[in-house]
Write a protein that holds these residues in place. Structure first.
Motif, PDB file in Angstrom:
ATOM      1  N   UNK A   1       0.792  -1.225   0.000  1.00  0.00           N
ATOM      2  CA  UNK A   1       0.000   0.000   0.000  1.00  0.00           C
ATOM      3  C   UNK A   1       0.826   1.277   0.000  1.00  0.00           C
ATOM      4  N   UNK A   2       2.059   1.186   0.465  1.00  0.00           N
ATOM      5  CA  UNK A   2       2.878   2.396   0.446  1.00  0.00           C
ATOM      6  C   UNK A   2       4.207   2.062  -0.230  1.00  0.00           C
ATOM      7  N   UNK A   3       5.015   3.092  -0.456  1.00  0.00           N
ATOM      8  CA  UNK A   3       6.306   2.838  -1.061  1.00  0.00           C
ATOM      9  C   UNK A   3       7.388   2.949   0.011  1.00  0.00           C
ATOM     10  N   UNK A   4       7.748   1.814   0.563  1.00  0.00           N
ATOM     11  CA  UNK A   4       8.740   1.816   1.644  1.00  0.00           C
ATOM     12  C   UNK A   4      10.168   1.775   1.104  1.00  0.00           C
ATOM     13  N   UNK A   5      10.299   1.535  -0.173  1.00  0.00           N
ATOM     14  CA  UNK A   5      11.638   1.250  -0.704  1.00  0.00           C
ATOM     15  C   UNK A   5      12.603   2.411  -0.550  1.00  0.00           C
ATOM     16  N   UNK A   6      12.039   3.625  -0.535  1.00  0.00           N
ATOM     17  CA  UNK A   6      12.961   4.762  -0.396  1.00  0.00           C
ATOM     18  C   UNK A   6      13.625   4.779   0.982  1.00  0.00           C
ATOM     19  N   UNK A   7      12.954   4.175   1.966  1.00  0.00           N
ATOM     20  CA  UNK A   7      13.601   4.082   3.289  1.00  0.00           C
ATOM     21  C   UNK A   7      14.282   2.732   3.477  1.00  0.00           C
ATOM     22  N   UNK A   8      13.598   1.693   3.087  1.00  0.00           N
ATOM     23  CA  UNK A   8      14.113   0.346   3.293  1.00  0.00           C
ATOM     24  C   UNK A   8      14.263  -0.326   1.934  1.00  0.00           C
ATOM     25  N   UNK A   9      15.475  -0.297   1.442  1.00  0.00           N
ATOM     26  CA  UNK A   9      15.721  -0.704   0.059  1.00  0.00           C
ATOM     27  C   UNK A   9      15.318  -2.146  -0.206  1.00  0.00           C
ATOM     28  N   UNK A  10      15.313  -2.968   0.833  1.00  0.00           N
ATOM     29  CA  UNK A  10      15.075  -4.383   0.600  1.00  0.00           C
ATOM     30  C   UNK A  10      13.610  -4.788   0.706  1.00  0.00           C
ATOM     31  N   UNK A  11      12.769  -3.838   1.149  1.00  0.00           N
ATOM     32  CA  UNK A  11      11.346  -4.176   1.242  1.00  0.00           C
ATOM     33  C   UNK A  11      10.749  -3.983  -0.141  1.00  0.00           C
ATOM     34  N   UNK A  12      10.745  -5.025  -0.926  1.00  0.00           N
ATOM     35  CA  UNK A  12      10.418  -4.907  -2.353  1.00  0.00           C
ATOM     36  C   UNK A  12       9.260  -5.828  -2.696  1.00  0.00           C
ATOM     37  N   UNK A  13       8.663  -5.643  -3.857  1.00  0.00           N
ATOM     38  CA  UNK A  13       7.622  -6.585  -4.296  1.00  0.00           C
ATOM     39  C   UNK A  13       8.129  -8.020  -4.286  1.00  0.00           C
ATOM     40  N   UNK A  14       9.433  -8.205  -4.546  1.00  0.00           N
ATOM     41  CA  UNK A  14       9.983  -9.566  -4.535  1.00  0.00           C
ATOM     42  C   UNK A  14       9.843 -10.193  -3.153  1.00  0.00           C
ATOM     43  N   UNK A  15      10.045  -9.359  -2.129  1.00  0.00           N
ATOM     44  CA  UNK A  15       9.904  -9.861  -0.762  1.00  0.00           C
ATOM     45  C   UNK A  15       8.465 -10.260  -0.489  1.00  0.00           C
ATOM     46  N   UNK A  16       7.542  -9.370  -0.894  1.00  0.00           N
ATOM     47  CA  UNK A  16       6.120  -9.662  -0.708  1.00  0.00           C
ATOM     48  C   UNK A  16       5.755 -10.960  -1.406  1.00  0.00           C
ATOM     49  N   UNK A  17       6.232 -11.065  -2.614  1.00  0.00           N
ATOM     50  CA  UNK A  17       5.979 -12.270  -3.409  1.00  0.00           C
ATOM     51  C   UNK A  17       6.468 -13.511  -2.654  1.00  0.00           C
ATOM     52  N   UNK A  18       7.666 -13.374  -2.088  1.00  0.00           N
ATOM     53  CA  UNK A  18       8.255 -14.511  -1.378  1.00  0.00           C
ATOM     54  C   UNK A  18       7.448 -14.838  -0.123  1.00  0.00           C
ATOM     55  N   UNK A  19       7.091 -13.779   0.635  1.00  0.00           N
ATOM     56  CA  UNK A  19       6.407 -14.011   1.912  1.00  0.00           C
ATOM     57  C   UNK A  19       4.992 -14.537   1.723  1.00  0.00           C
ATOM     58  N   UNK A  20       4.368 -14.174   0.602  1.00  0.00           N
ATOM     59  CA  UNK A  20       2.976 -14.595   0.402  1.00  0.00           C
ATOM     60  C   UNK A  20       2.894 -15.802  -0.524  1.00  0.00           C
ATOM     61  N   UNK A  21       4.017 -16.389  -0.814  1.00  0.00           N
ATOM     62  CA  UNK A  21       4.080 -17.591  -1.654  1.00  0.00           C
ATOM     63  C   UNK A  21       3.426 -17.373  -3.009  1.00  0.00           C
ATOM     64  N   UNK A  22       3.427 -16.108  -3.466  1.00  0.00           N
ATOM     65  CA  UNK A  22       2.864 -15.788  -4.777  1.00  0.00           C
ATOM     66  C   UNK A  22       1.357 -15.961  -4.862  1.00  0.00           C
ATOM     67  N   UNK A  23       0.689 -15.933  -3.711  1.00  0.00           N
ATOM     68  CA  UNK A  23      -0.749 -16.200  -3.704  1.00  0.00           C
ATOM     69  C   UNK A  23      -1.582 -14.936  -3.497  1.00  0.00           C
ATOM     70  N   UNK A  24      -1.006 -13.767  -3.671  1.00  0.00           N
ATOM     71  CA  UNK A  24      -1.774 -12.548  -3.411  1.00  0.00           C
ATOM     72  C   UNK A  24      -1.675 -12.192  -1.940  1.00  0.00           C
TER      73      UNK A  24
END
Lengths: 266, 556
Positions: free
Chosen positions: B97-120
């Motif tokens: 919902x927000x763009x955290x990457x400017x503060x935390x470079x590693x919080x990326x869509x790839x991380x979300x994808x990994x944490x949610x097992x690609x299931x949304x």
């Protein structure tokens, strides 16, 4: 009897404090004698001056004939034939009992470290002999079979004995014991007293004690020096000391001198 | 000791685990490890690290708790797992919902994808929560099992994870040794085939199960052997070890031998510093200086480039010169500073290490040491006309150095000098009163340490064929010190263990390289808390940390 250690006008100042003030003693060879005095009188400081831990501010310390040992380093003093124990036990607490004694034998080792690397015959022989001697000393102080124990795991009394064994390992002419019975119960103290006497009679070592336990001091010493505020206030045989009002005053304060008796021998 | 556990405990422990995972996510550790798949189509190293924390917390929380039925500890594990997922789920929602990457470079869509097992986001978060909860409940369940089952189970899983983690390296070795077919059978791509993984698990668990039942019997039989037979057996064991060490390069192949050589250089340095820090108790933080001196002497004497002196030195003749120079500097540094104790000594040696490095970079010695450009074209060692170019050949040079150092260190440790060092470490004043010359004793430790380090440096220079000042910065000293601590201060086998763990493993797990210092830090803290004597402690140190139980035994 010849004199083995004499101190002349020994003074040790720490800033403005005079911890030892021209303290003079003469220790006869093959005797047992004591330095006594109230807490903080400067006894251990005096011992530290003799053994090279401190350099006396002034004065001479003459050991074994005409060796001046004032201002020498502790290792040099030990090499001259003087050895000591400590008021609060200072064993190499993480080494075994045998290793403690082996370290004490340091000055009798002759082989070079290169011989240790190549394990020459001389080195092996020396190590074996040293080990034998260490075991003998361990038995002598009554700790047979405890050689492989780590020092800090030993009971208190055994630690005291081990410290004496370590001091004996350098084969000293004069042994200085700093409160050897501190923390011991009366039975242990008496046992140690007998042991010190055996040391002199069987091994022929001169012993100088600092001691608090009057029973021990009076029972064992042939000559006593009393120290208060760094100064010598009395000297003589146990009998002289027991009846000396100055001594009683130093220990118990003025007014207590009458009718008091500082414990009589065993 | 049994403890009762309150709801508050459970939630706070779950949150602690959650925050640990959150930090691992934020620094990019998990995403990075997520790229290394362990078992084809199943899970990656990232998953393992993700779920390891709540599982460990659940296991240790429920291991000693009271319970009426087994459902309770398993339930506690479940809740801990579920709670620990919450911070990560919040992170996922924030990221989408927000763009955290400017503060935390590693919080990326790839991380979300990994944490949610690609299931949304919604379904994925739910899966994540369930995944954590079930795995933590499983950990609690394993904790309840009988030792007989628990031990083989855990061992089996550990073997699978271990082999899968090092699959990349193993794959190459298996392919080169047994051919492409076997490699393809075991690995799919670069990861472990699930069926093979199951097979490894069963074999490891089976062997453990068998050993648990029969092992004691074998040990008893072994103890019953005559001393002569025991001696024969231990001789046989050393013989096997010797043969393995001798033919190790054949077993390992080029790449792994190269890694082993690097480990060997560190072992050599570790053995030296172990004498200084471990035996004699002198904290030397500038140890790299002697390594640099050894390397530069080798470089200057043998280089075929512009900076080489070209006065006929070969590797073998330059080697003793390098070692002697290192010893000389050890003594030159030692004489003025060895009167200092503890912290002061550490700081002065730290300065010394930096001075040597700065001198190497400086313009003053640019003509001889090459400044920042370093010394190039150092020839590799030559042995009876054969130039030792391959790692497999250089291995034996390193091995020779290590064996020599182990030999000398062991002999010195068991001599009067070793006892002197130990006594000095325990109580300097009393040691001196035993009649030993402290300065001479300390200098011996310093000089021996410098000699080993100089030897390591000389071999290093010749192995690499070029040296630069930046190879000799403070971090080397820290690494060597850390490996001693991890292995066990004062322990010679510990140096090997420490070097393998701190130098060998990071080379094999290149993903870790970026987080090397972080892992060092965590490892050191954990070691100090739970295993302060190190992985392979010296017998003596083991005794030092003997328990109260042993202590009371000794008093009786």
């Amino acid at each position: 009897m010849s004199i083995i250690l004499s101190t002349r006008n020994v003074i040790k100042r720490f800033g403005g404090l005079v911890a030892v003030n021209s303290f003079e003693i003469e220790v006869k060879e093959n005797s047992i004698s004591s330095v006594i005095g109230p807490n903080g009188a400067g006894k251990t400081t005096f011992f530290n001056c003799i053994t090279g831990f401190y350099t006396p501010t002034e004065g001479e310390i003459i050991f074994d004939g005409d060796h001046h040992i004032e201002g020498l380093r502790p290792d040099q003093v030990t090499l001259k034939g003087l050895s000591r124990t400590y008021q609060n036990i200072r064993l190499f607490s993480k080494m075994t009992a045998i290793e403690n004694i082996l370290v004490g034998q340091h000055k009798h080792f002759k082989t070079h470290w290169l011989e240790a690397i190549f394990k020459t015959k001389g080195f092996i022989k020396e190590e074996e002999e040293a080990l034998e001697e260490a075991i003998r000393l361990l038995n002598f102080v009554g700790l047979s079979g405890l050689g492989d124990q780590v020092a800090h795991n030993l009971p208190y009394g055994a630690q005291r004995r081990l410290e004496i064994a370590r001091a004996l390992a350098s084969k000293p002419k004069l042994l200085l014991l700093d409160e050897p019975t501190a923390g011991m119960n009366p039975n242990e103290s008496i046992e140690l007293m007998h042991f010190i006497r055996r040391l002199r009679d069987e091994v022929g070592i001169t012993v100088l004690l600092i001691e608090h336990d009057m029973k021990v001091v009076m029972g064992i010493s042939e000559e006593i020096w009393v120290m208060d505020f760094g100064q010598k206030i009395a000297e003589g045989t146990p009998h002289d000391i027991q009846t000396n009002p100055k001594v009683i005053e130093a220990y118990l304060g003025s007014g207590a001198a009458s009718g008091l008796n500082l414990g009589k021998g065993e | 000791m049994n403890k009762s556990i309150t709801i508050k405990d459970i939630i706070s422990k779950g949150l602690i685990a959650g925050v640990v995972i959150l930090s691992l996510n934020v620094i990019g550790f998990i995403t990075l490890l997520g790229e290394r798949e362990l078992i084809t189509g199943w899970f990656s190293l990232g998953h393992v690290f993700l779920v390891a924390t709540p599982m460990a917390v659940a296991y240790f929380t429920t291991k000693n708790m009271d319970y009426e039925s087994k459902a309770k500890p398993i339930g506690v594990g479940f809740v801990i797992g579920a709670v620990s997922a919450i911070p990560s789920i919040i992170l996922v929602f924030l990221e989408t919902n927000t763009d955290l990457r400017q503060f935390l470079a590693n919080v990326s869509p790839a991380l979300t994808e990994f944490l949610t097992f690609g299931q949304g986001v919604v379904a994925g978060s739910f899966i994540l929560l369930l995944f954590f909860a079930v795995m933590s409940a499983l950990a609690s369940f394993v904790g309840l099992l009988d030792k007989k089952i628990q031990h083989p189970l855990v061992t089996g899983v550990a073997w699978v994870l271990g082999i899968a983690t090092f699959s990349e390296v193993l794959l190459i070795r298996i392919r080169d040794t047994f051919g492409r077919g076997v490699a393809k059978f075991i690995f799919e791509g670069e990861t472990l085939n699930p069926i093979i993984a199951l097979f490894i698990f069963l074999v490891a668990a089976g062997i453990t199960l068998w050993w648990d039942q029969k092992g004691d019997g074998i040990k008893v039989t072994f103890a019953g052997f005559s001393p002569q037979k025991k001696k024969q057996l231990s001789k046989g064991r050393s013989l096997i070890l010797m043969v393995v060490i001798l033919f190790l390069p054949l077993l390992l192949g080029s790449y792994l031998t190269e890694v082993t050589n690097n480990v060997g250089i560190y072992i050599l340095m570790g053995l030296g510093l172990n004498i200084v820090v471990g035996f004699a108790g002198l904290l030397d933080l500038g140890y790299v200086a002697f390594f640099a001196i050894g390397a530069y002497v080798m470089g200057v004497l043998t280089s075929e480039g512009a900076l080489g002196l070209d006065i006929g030195f070969t590797f073998w003749t330059a080697l003793p010169v390098a070692v002697l120079t290192a010893i000389l500097f050890g003594i030159i540094l030692g004489v003025p500073v060895l009167g200092m104790r503890g912290d002061y000594l550490a700081i002065v040696t730290l300065g010394f290490g930096e001075i040597i490095r700065v001198l190497a970079v400086s313009d003053v010695f640019k003509g001889t040491l090459g400044g920042a450009q370093g010394i190039l074209q150092i020839p590799k060692p030559e042995f009876f006309g054969i130039r030792l170019v391959q790692p497999e050949q250089l291995y034996y040079v390193v091995l020779g150095g290590v064996l020599l150092a182990v030999f000398i260190a062991t002999r010195l440790r068991d001599s009067r000098l070793g006892r002197q060092w130990m006594a000095m470490r325990e109580d300097e004043d009393v040691a001196e009163a035993m009649g030993m010359n402290l300065v001479a004793t300390k200098l011996m430790a310093f000089a021996t340490g410098a000699a080993f380090s100089g030897l390591a440096g000389a071999i290093f220079a010749s192995k690499l064929t070029s040296i630069f000042p930046h190879s000799f910065n403070l971090i080397i000293s820290i690494n060597v010190l850390a490996l001693i601590i991890v292995g066990g201060v004062g322990s010679i086998p510990g140096v090997f263990a420490g070097a393998l763990i701190l130098v060998g493993l990071p080379e094999l797990l290149r993903e870790f390289a970026e987080f090397r210092m972080l892992i060092y830090g965590v490892l050191l803290i954990v070691m100090m808390l739970y295993k302060p004597e190190g992985f392979l402690p010296d017998e003596r140190r083991k005794r030092e940390s003997s328990t109260d139980e042993e202590l009371s035994l000794a008093e009786n």
